[in-house]
Scaffold this active site. Structure first.
Site, PDB file in Angstrom:
ATOM      1  N   GLY A 109     -91.870   3.444  50.168  1.00  0.00           N
ATOM      2  CA  GLY A 109     -90.724   2.459  50.505  1.00  0.00           C
ATOM      3  C   GLY A 109     -90.242   3.011  51.844  1.00  0.00           C
ATOM      4  O   GLY A 109     -89.291   2.337  52.588  1.00  0.00           O
ATOM      5  N   SER A 110     -90.942   4.103  52.748  1.00  0.00           N
ATOM      6  CA  SER A 110     -90.763   4.438  53.794  1.00  0.00           C
ATOM      7  C   SER A 110     -90.909   3.768  55.260  1.00  0.00           C
ATOM      8  O   SER A 110     -90.576   3.693  56.131  1.00  0.00           O
ATOM      9  CB  SER A 110     -91.289   5.910  54.170  1.00  0.00           C
ATOM     10  OG  SER A 110     -92.690   5.587  54.287  1.00  0.00           O
ATOM     11  N   GLY A 111     -92.051   2.748  54.770  1.00  0.00           N
ATOM     12  CA  GLY A 111     -92.440   1.809  55.899  1.00  0.00           C
ATOM     13  C   GLY A 111     -93.619   2.426  56.833  1.00  0.00           C
ATOM     14  O   GLY A 111     -93.988   1.800  57.843  1.00  0.00           O
ATOM     15  N   LEU A 112     -94.092   3.470  56.352  1.00  0.00           N
ATOM     16  CA  LEU A 112     -95.199   4.287  57.143  1.00  0.00           C
ATOM     17  C   LEU A 112     -96.505   3.986  56.294  1.00  0.00           C
ATOM     18  O   LEU A 112     -97.498   4.648  56.465  1.00  0.00           O
ATOM     19  CB  LEU A 112     -94.887   5.726  57.097  1.00  0.00           C
ATOM     20  CG  LEU A 112     -93.649   6.055  57.763  1.00  0.00           C
ATOM     21  CD1 LEU A 112     -93.597   7.419  57.994  1.00  0.00           C
ATOM     22  CD2 LEU A 112     -93.682   5.445  59.421  1.00  0.00           C
ATOM     23  N   GLY A 113     -96.603   2.974  55.307  1.00  0.00           N
ATOM     24  CA  GLY A 113     -97.756   2.781  54.588  1.00  0.00           C
ATOM     25  C   GLY A 113     -97.814   4.042  53.646  1.00  0.00           C
ATOM     26  O   GLY A 113     -99.190   4.115  53.001  1.00  0.00           O
ATOM     27  N   SER A 114     -97.013   4.302  52.879  1.00  0.00           N
ATOM     28  CA  SER A 114     -97.010   5.572  51.895  1.00  0.00           C
ATOM     29  C   SER A 114     -98.093   5.504  50.832  1.00  0.00           C
ATOM     30  O   SER A 114     -98.944   6.275  50.284  1.00  0.00           O
ATOM     31  CB  SER A 114     -95.969   6.188  51.619  1.00  0.00           C
ATOM     32  OG  SER A 114     -94.985   5.400  51.116  1.00  0.00           O
ATOM     33  N   SER A 115     -97.530   4.212  50.093  1.00  0.00           N
ATOM     34  CA  SER A 115     -98.396   4.071  49.025  1.00  0.00           C
ATOM     35  C   SER A 115     -99.831   3.803  49.389  1.00  0.00           C
ATOM     36  O   SER A 115    -100.725   4.273  48.419  1.00  0.00           O
ATOM     37  CB  SER A 115     -97.837   2.498  48.085  1.00  0.00           C
ATOM     38  OG  SER A 115     -96.360   2.911  47.724  1.00  0.00           O
ATOM     39  N   GLU A 147    -105.146  -1.897  44.878  1.00  0.00           N
ATOM     40  CA  GLU A 147    -103.805  -2.142  44.975  1.00  0.00           C
ATOM     41  C   GLU A 147    -103.265  -3.828  44.598  1.00  0.00           C
ATOM     42  O   GLU A 147    -102.437  -4.243  44.103  1.00  0.00           O
ATOM     43  CB  GLU A 147    -103.185  -1.908  46.478  1.00  0.00           C
ATOM     44  CG  GLU A 147    -102.841  -0.230  46.495  1.00  0.00           C
ATOM     45  CD  GLU A 147    -102.121  -0.151  47.747  1.00  0.00           C
ATOM     46  OE1 GLU A 147    -100.851  -0.133  47.922  1.00  0.00           O
ATOM     47  OE2 GLU A 147    -102.800   0.103  48.850  1.00  0.00           O
ATOM     48  N   ASP A 159    -102.567  -0.893  56.217  1.00  0.00           N
ATOM     49  CA  ASP A 159    -102.441   0.602  55.889  1.00  0.00           C
ATOM     50  C   ASP A 159    -103.697   1.059  55.328  1.00  0.00           C
ATOM     51  O   ASP A 159    -103.772   2.384  55.604  1.00  0.00           O
ATOM     52  CB  ASP A 159    -101.382   0.601  54.851  1.00  0.00           C
ATOM     53  CG  ASP A 159     -99.937  -0.040  55.189  1.00  0.00           C
ATOM     54  OD1 ASP A 159     -99.707  -0.459  56.315  1.00  0.00           O
ATOM     55  OD2 ASP A 159     -98.985  -0.246  54.332  1.00  0.00           O
TER      56      ASP A 159
END
Length: 342
Positions: A109-115, A147, A159
């Site tokens: 949920g960081s907005g950096l495409g972590s998932s 995903e 991402d």
């Protein structure tokens, strides 16, 4: 034997949201993004205890299963399990005992495409372990399908491709999930100047992008005029920003970034909130020129444009709030992996 992999997280610079269906299917999407020196990591260790063990240290969860070619999708650790299930199905992997451990420099949920970046890192580790020949496009496409289709998680396509390819990329999203990645050759002085002008601030608020994306998808599919027109402008901003970036026009880059944020807020009401607006107000009063959230919105990381001589005063103002300024550099190269023989 131990296998390790890493994949870079990304900053969404322009065009964000145009990679999400149905917009990308109806109009085509364009994205400009760049990876940074924050990463998702995966380690696979061969074991002989008759178990498949999965641990996600970034969320402090772990589970163990009897050896099987299919692990139950329960809402916990599903990214790792989804990758394993898909590879067992598509590449006929022989089940055996192992331990899979993941870690990320940024929370979900960081907005950096972590998932999505984590899915790419897990795929890269498995392909190294089992000698599965997957190139950048194949890894990104497979990560997207795991995903969005296997696990039914809402989101776009950028991402996975950013994590697989790395660097500065201009991406085209076409109907039928077709994607073209155009790597950009950005001069070193331009990258240095951009790093000097960008300040990355983590709000400390982790948010689920799914609800925001679903609202955006509904606005697009039902033809809400303001939302669709805003997305058209957001898509065009990727083209405009690419030109500004390649020419080193940081002022134009900054202006496009800020306009993209104004348009993004028209896509869904939950993109911003009072806390985010207060953060923007504090940064602007201290000397920032503009900014936007990286990712779907609602929290996570904010990209601020700051004239280098005013960095310290902006940093001091932001550090008085609940979040924190995070130092970074742009990175080259996408996901990679290696083996350790013990």
């Amino acid at each position: 034997m131990i296998i390790r992999s890493k994949a870079p997280l990304r900053l969404g610079l322009a065009g964000g949201g145009s990679d999400v269906s149905p917009y990308s299917d109806m109009y085509g999407g364009l994205i400009l993004n760049a990876t940074i020196n924050l990463y998702a990591f995966c380690t696979i260790e061969e074991t002989n205890n008759g178990k498949i063990e999965i641990e996600a240290t970034e969320v402090e969860k772990k589970q163990a299963f009897d050896i099987s070619s299919h692990l139950p999708i329960t809402g916990e650790l599903d990214l790792s399990k989804g990758v394993y299930n898909r590879l067992c199905r598509d590449f006929k992997i022989e089940p055996q005992s192992f331990k899979l451990t993941t870690y990320s420099d940024a929370p979900p949920g960081s907005g950096l495409g972590s998932s999505s970046t984590m899915v790419v890192a897990i795929l890269r580790a498995f392909s190294e372990w089992k000698n599965i020949p997957l190139g950048e496009y194949e890894i990104a496409r497979l990560a997207y399908e795991i995903e969005r289709k296997d696990l039914n998680l809402s989101g776009g396509k950028q991402d996975q491709y950013a994590a697989a390819f790395g660097g500065f990329n201009f991406m085209e999203f076409l109907p039928n999930d077709s994607v073209i990645v155009n790597p950009l050759r950005v001069k070193r002085w331009i990258i240095d100047e951009l790093e000097s002008n960008i300040m990355l601030y983590y709000t400390g608020v982790s948010r689920s992008s799914a609800e925001i994306i679903e609202e955006q998808k509904k606005s697009t599919s039902t033809g809400v005029a303001e939302a669709v027109e805003a997305m058209h402008r957001i898509k065009q901003s990727a083209v405009d920003m690419k030109k500004a970036l390649l020419f080193g026009d940081i002022k134009a880059f900054s202006k496009i970034l800020g306009q993209g944020w104004e348009d993004k807020k028209k896509m869904a009401a939950s993109v911003t909130n009072s806390f985010i607006e207060n953060v923007f107000d504090a940064a602007m009063k201290a000397g920032a020129t503009t900014g936007k959230i990286s990712g779907a919105g609602g929290g996570g990381f904010i990209i601020f444009m700051v004239e280098p001589t005013k960095r310290m005063q902006v940093k001091q103002a932001l550090n008085q709030l609940d979040g924190r300024v995070v130092d970074f550099q742009f990175s080259e190269g996408g996901t990679h992996s290696w083996k350790i023989y013990s």
